[in-house]
Scaffold this motif. Structure first.
Motif, short mmCIF file in Angstrom:
data_model
loop_
_atom_site.label_atom_id
_atom_site.label_comp_id
_atom_site.label_asym_id
_atom_site.label_seq_id
_atom_site.Cartn_x
_atom_site.Cartn_y
_atom_site.Cartn_z
N ASP A 579 7.95 28.40 66.95
CA ASP A 579 6.59 28.58 66.42
C ASP A 579 6.58 29.76 65.45
O ASP A 579 6.70 30.91 65.84
N CYS A 580 6.49 29.43 64.17
CA CYS A 580 6.41 30.46 63.13
C CYS A 580 5.80 29.83 61.89
O CYS A 580 5.43 28.65 61.90
N LYS A 581 5.68 30.60 60.84
CA LYS A 581 5.17 30.10 59.58
C LYS A 581 6.34 29.71 58.67
O LYS A 581 7.46 30.17 58.84
N THR A 582 6.06 28.88 57.67
CA THR A 582 7.12 28.45 56.76
C THR A 582 7.44 29.53 55.73
O THR A 582 8.61 29.76 55.41
N LYS A 583 6.43 30.23 55.23
CA LYS A 583 6.66 31.28 54.22
C LYS A 583 7.15 32.57 54.86
O LYS A 583 6.63 32.99 55.88
N HIS A 584 8.15 33.19 54.23
CA HIS A 584 8.66 34.46 54.72
C HIS A 584 7.56 35.52 54.76
O HIS A 584 7.53 36.35 55.69
N SER A 585 6.69 35.51 53.79
CA SER A 585 5.65 36.53 53.70
C SER A 585 4.72 36.49 54.90
O SER A 585 4.16 37.52 55.29
N GLU A 586 4.56 35.31 55.50
CA GLU A 586 3.66 35.18 56.65
C GLU A 586 4.36 35.49 57.96
O GLU A 586 3.72 35.51 59.02
N ASN A 587 5.69 35.71 57.92
CA ASN A 587 6.43 36.12 59.11
C ASN A 587 6.83 37.59 59.05
O ASN A 587 7.58 38.06 59.90
N ALA A 588 6.34 38.30 58.03
CA ALA A 588 6.71 39.71 57.86
C ALA A 588 6.26 40.54 59.06
O ALA A 588 5.22 40.27 59.66
N SER A 589 7.08 41.54 59.42
CA SER A 589 6.79 42.47 60.53
C SER A 589 6.65 41.74 61.86
O SER A 589 5.94 42.21 62.75
N ASN A 590 7.31 40.60 62.01
CA ASN A 590 7.28 39.83 63.25
C ASN A 590 8.66 39.93 63.90
O ASN A 590 9.62 39.32 63.46
N ALA A 591 8.74 40.73 64.98
CA ALA A 591 10.04 41.00 65.61
C ALA A 591 10.68 39.71 66.14
O ALA A 591 11.90 39.53 66.02
N LEU A 592 9.87 38.83 66.74
CA LEU A 592 10.42 37.59 67.28
C LEU A 592 11.00 36.72 66.17
O LEU A 592 12.07 36.10 66.34
N CYS A 593 10.33 36.67 65.04
CA CYS A 593 10.84 35.88 63.91
C CYS A 593 12.15 36.45 63.38
O CYS A 593 13.04 35.70 62.99
N SER A 594 12.29 37.78 63.38
CA SER A 594 13.55 38.38 62.92
C SER A 594 14.70 37.95 63.84
O SER A 594 15.83 37.72 63.38
N LEU A 595 14.42 37.83 65.12
CA LEU A 595 15.43 37.33 66.06
C LEU A 595 15.78 35.88 65.77
O LEU A 595 16.97 35.51 65.69
N MET A 596 14.77 35.05 65.57
CA MET A 596 15.01 33.62 65.35
C MET A 596 15.71 33.36 64.01
O MET A 596 16.53 32.45 63.90
N TYR A 597 15.37 34.13 62.99
CA TYR A 597 16.08 34.00 61.71
C TYR A 597 17.58 34.32 61.88
O TYR A 597 18.44 33.69 61.26
N THR A 598 17.88 35.31 62.73
CA THR A 598 19.29 35.67 62.98
C THR A 598 20.02 34.52 63.69
O THR A 598 21.14 34.17 63.32
N VAL A 599 19.37 33.94 64.71
CA VAL A 599 19.95 32.79 65.41
C VAL A 599 20.18 31.65 64.41
O VAL A 599 21.21 30.97 64.44
N SER A 600 19.24 31.47 63.51
CA SER A 600 19.35 30.41 62.50
C SER A 600 20.52 30.67 61.55
O SER A 600 21.31 29.78 61.25
N TRP A 621 11.72 26.86 60.33
CA TRP A 621 11.17 25.97 59.29
C TRP A 621 9.66 26.07 59.23
O TRP A 621 9.05 25.81 58.21
N GLY A 622 8.99 26.42 60.33
CA GLY A 622 7.57 26.74 60.32
C GLY A 622 6.65 25.56 60.51
O GLY A 622 7.01 24.40 60.31
N ARG A 623 5.42 25.89 60.91
CA ARG A 623 4.41 24.86 61.20
C ARG A 623 4.10 23.98 59.99
O ARG A 623 3.93 22.77 60.12
N GLU A 624 4.00 24.61 58.83
CA GLU A 624 3.60 23.86 57.64
C GLU A 624 4.65 22.81 57.27
O GLU A 624 4.32 21.64 57.01
N LYS A 625 5.93 23.21 57.24
CA LYS A 625 7.01 22.28 56.91
C LYS A 625 7.15 21.21 57.98
O LYS A 625 7.36 20.03 57.68
#
Length: 658
Positions: A579-600, A621-625
């Protein structure tokens, strides 16, 4: 400065035009998570808490709470064309039904005991005027004082089902009655048609509050606290401390080691300037988060010193994570758990784990410095407090973080190969075979949720599906891996037939062996590429379930088309994914997203790009995509919710009506 919640919702535009202020106060969202986000952002902006006043039955479930398990309506909703009463829902040419409401009052709102208090005051005055002003028995109740001030400000939410197939530009009463009768007849008959779910929200204006109390930064700063303690608290919030007990421990350590190392000079424990109450700390933590949010919105630049602190913390946590992973895989945490929370020496811990004492001593140094393992300074003995044990316990029902940490050595082993993939002339990706024990790791990672929440919480959240499973349907567990979810389905719904499908022969054979051991005859495991499912499967599956699968697939678009093809016309597809957003700008300052991007980066993306023609979605990939691909494949996304016990998103989908 623009209101932050306007980035979450769609503002309401009335046919006659709306003012800028109205667009900031009225809008709509698609689900309860976004509605909660709007509420939270308003609270942060105004430093005011809103508390629940009235919440309608089934709020957030759309039309589902109006239906019984057979799908028939329990009661018929009223079809409307405008929201006459309080103008929360915008009026356009699409008819709608309000299925539930939710209102929240300002924390300084109506005092429900006001009448009783007034009566008590009258009784007290009357008693004082009598011959004996101190009666033997008080005839009135003593009610606790309240911060309520009668503030009228409220957040109004209305959950709406819009009947988009019945759009009309004819404003006559006769036309509206005809459309209303048509919709009610279709609902009564159970006919399928397109509808759109929205939650309309109306926020209070600042003038609604300021008639009785103030707003803004001063709220929550009224309790006295020494400046040095306050500064340290704000600094700790900026470094991610959000737990009250953790904050108290850090503040006390700062007080005793930095401000007053001399015991004789320390202030009294009753001095609230240095030992603030729990309530004061909570208020200051909330205000500090709000202050940081305002600074970010105002575009204030981070200083060199601020980044140095943040970056040093990041590097430190990275090294500590490696040592923590070592402790899990070597059995050191298991040894500490066996010894319970009793204090033990290095030798006792090393002997219990069957490891060398000197290495264990160094590892304990890391854990003590990182506040994971406690040490008694008088005896130099170690213990793991009970509240931390579940995070390191195998098969824990509390957290997956311990299992996730064990991925670090795998990622480290592939570091150089991934570095080659980044080069323009390097390989496109990495094969599944590069990841040793991949299916075992994935089974452990999803095991906690599957074993403790799949049939206990998730399936019951869809009553109609649960009843069908009990009666007997055909279930597909796509990307089943070692088949844990398939086996759980088969055990709990013996009348249903479960098919576990995965392209890994090793994983499929493991699932077959486990089914044989359990004596399950209603589950079969098939080794097949999901993009190449044969045509004889068309319209044969009642329910499709996937968990963190679709984003890994090289040809996810083709797989989704295949799933739509094999799903029955009235079937349901549950896609659980990150569960995240598709645009990087909308995931900024999100610690959980930084973890998931690393796993990716280290896993999901390389295994996807390894195949020719890959869409290369990646974990985030985010909700929008995700919604876009689902719709392109012929699915209708009926809802996006967060299942109990996980941070994932559940996309509940059905086939589009043709």
């Amino acid at each position: 400065m623009a209101a932050t919640w306007t980035q979450v919702w769609t503002p309401v535009h009335e046919p006659g035009g709306s003012t800028e202020e109205e667009e900031h106060l009225r809008g709509w969202v698609s689900n309860t998570d976004e509605a909660e986000d709007v509420k939270e952002q308003l609270q942060v902006a105004e430093c005011i808490t809103f508390v629940g006043d009235r919440k309608g039955k089934g709020f957030g479930n759309g039309i589902l709470h109006l239906q019984n398990p057979d799908g028939k309506l329990i009661h018929m909703p009223r079809v409307r064309f405008s929201d006459i009463k309080d103008n929360v829902v915008s009026a356009d040419s699409v008819p709608f039904a309000i299925v539930s409401r939710y209102s929240l009052r300002c924390m300084y709102g109506k005092d429900k005991n006001q009448a009783a208090k007034r009566k008590n005051e009258e009784l007290a005055e009357k008693a004082m005027k009598e011959d004996h002003p101190l009666p033997r028995k008080r005839k009135y109740r003593r009610l606790q004082g309240s911060k309520k001030k009668g503030c009228p400000a409220m957040i109004e939410m209305k959950e709406v089902i819009r009947f988009t197939d019945y759009d009309t530009n004819d404003d006559s009463g006769m036309s509206k009655r005809a459309i209303s009768d048509h919709i009610r007849a279709d609902l009564r008959n159970g006919d399928k048609f397109n509808f759109e779910r929205r939650i309309y929200i109306r926020l209070p204006s600042k003038t609604d509050h300021q008639s009785v109390h103030t707003l803004g930064k001063l709220t929550g700063f009224m309790n006295p606290m020494h400046k040095t303690v306050s500064t340290k608290l704000v600094d700790l919030v900026g470094h991610g401390v959000t737990n009250l007990n953790e904050m108290k421990r850090h503040l006390r350590a700062h007080l005793h080691t930095v401000l007053f190392p001399d015991v004789e000079k320390r202030p009294s424990i009753t001095d609230t300037a240095f030992y603030p109450s729990d309530n004061t700390i909570r208020q200051r933590m909330y205000a500090a988060r709000m202050q940081l949010r305002i600074m970010a919105e105002a575009g204030e630049k981070e200083t060199h010193d601020q980044f140095e602190k943040r970056f040093s913390t990041l590097v430190i946590h990275g090294f500590v994570s490696l040592s923590t992973s070592l402790g899990i895989q070597s059995g050191l945490f298991e040894a500490l758990i066996k010894l319970k929370d009793e204090e033990r020496t290095v030798k006792e811990i090393a002997d219990t784990a069957g490891l060398k004492e000197r290495y264990v001593q160094e590892w304990l140094g890391v854990m003590v410095a990182a506040d994971i393992v406690d040490i008694n300074p008088e005896t130099e003995k170690y213990s793991l407090p009970p509240h931390r044990i579940p995070f390191f316990q195998p098969g824990s029902s509390v957290s997956d973080l311990g299992v996730l940490l064990t991925e670090l050595p795998t990622f480290g082993g592939l570091y150089k190969k991934l570095l080659d993939c980044l080069k323009k002339d390097g390989p496109q990706g990495l094969s599944y075979s590069e990841y040793t024990d991949f299916h075992a790791m994935m089974s452990n990672l999803s095991g906690r949720w599957v074993l403790h929440h799949l049939v206990q919480d998730f399936i019951p959240s869809m009553p109609q599906i649960e009843e069908q499973m009990k009666s007997g349907i055909r279930i597909l567990d796509l990307g089943c891996g070692r088949g844990l979810a398939s086996l759980v389905f088969a055990e709990n719904y013996p009348n249903s037939t479960v098919v576990g499908l995965d392209f890994s022969e090793e994983a499929i054979n493991y699932g077959k062996e486990r089914a044989k051991e359990k004596g399950l005859t209603n589950v079969e495991f098939v080794c097949e590429d999901a993009a190449c499912i044969p045509d004889d499967w068309n319209n044969t599956i009642d329910y499709i379930y996937t968990f963190d699968v679709i984003h890994d697939l090289a040809h996810a678009d083709k797989v989704l088309l295949a799933l739509n093809r094999i799903l029955k016309p009235d079937g349901v597809f549950s896609m659980i994914d990150t569960d995240c957003k598709t645009k990087h700008s909308e995931n900024a300052s999100n610690a959980l997203c930084s973890l998931m991007y690393t796993v990716s980066l280290f896993h999901c993306l390389p295994i996807s790009l390894f195949f020719e023609g890959s869409v290369g979605l990646g974990t985030c990939w985010g909700r929008e995509k995700a919604t876009e691909l689902l719709k392109d494949a012929g699915f209708r996304v009926d809802s996006i919710t967060k299942p109990v016990g996980t941070d994932e998103a559940h996309y509940m989908c059905t086939k589009k009506v043709k």
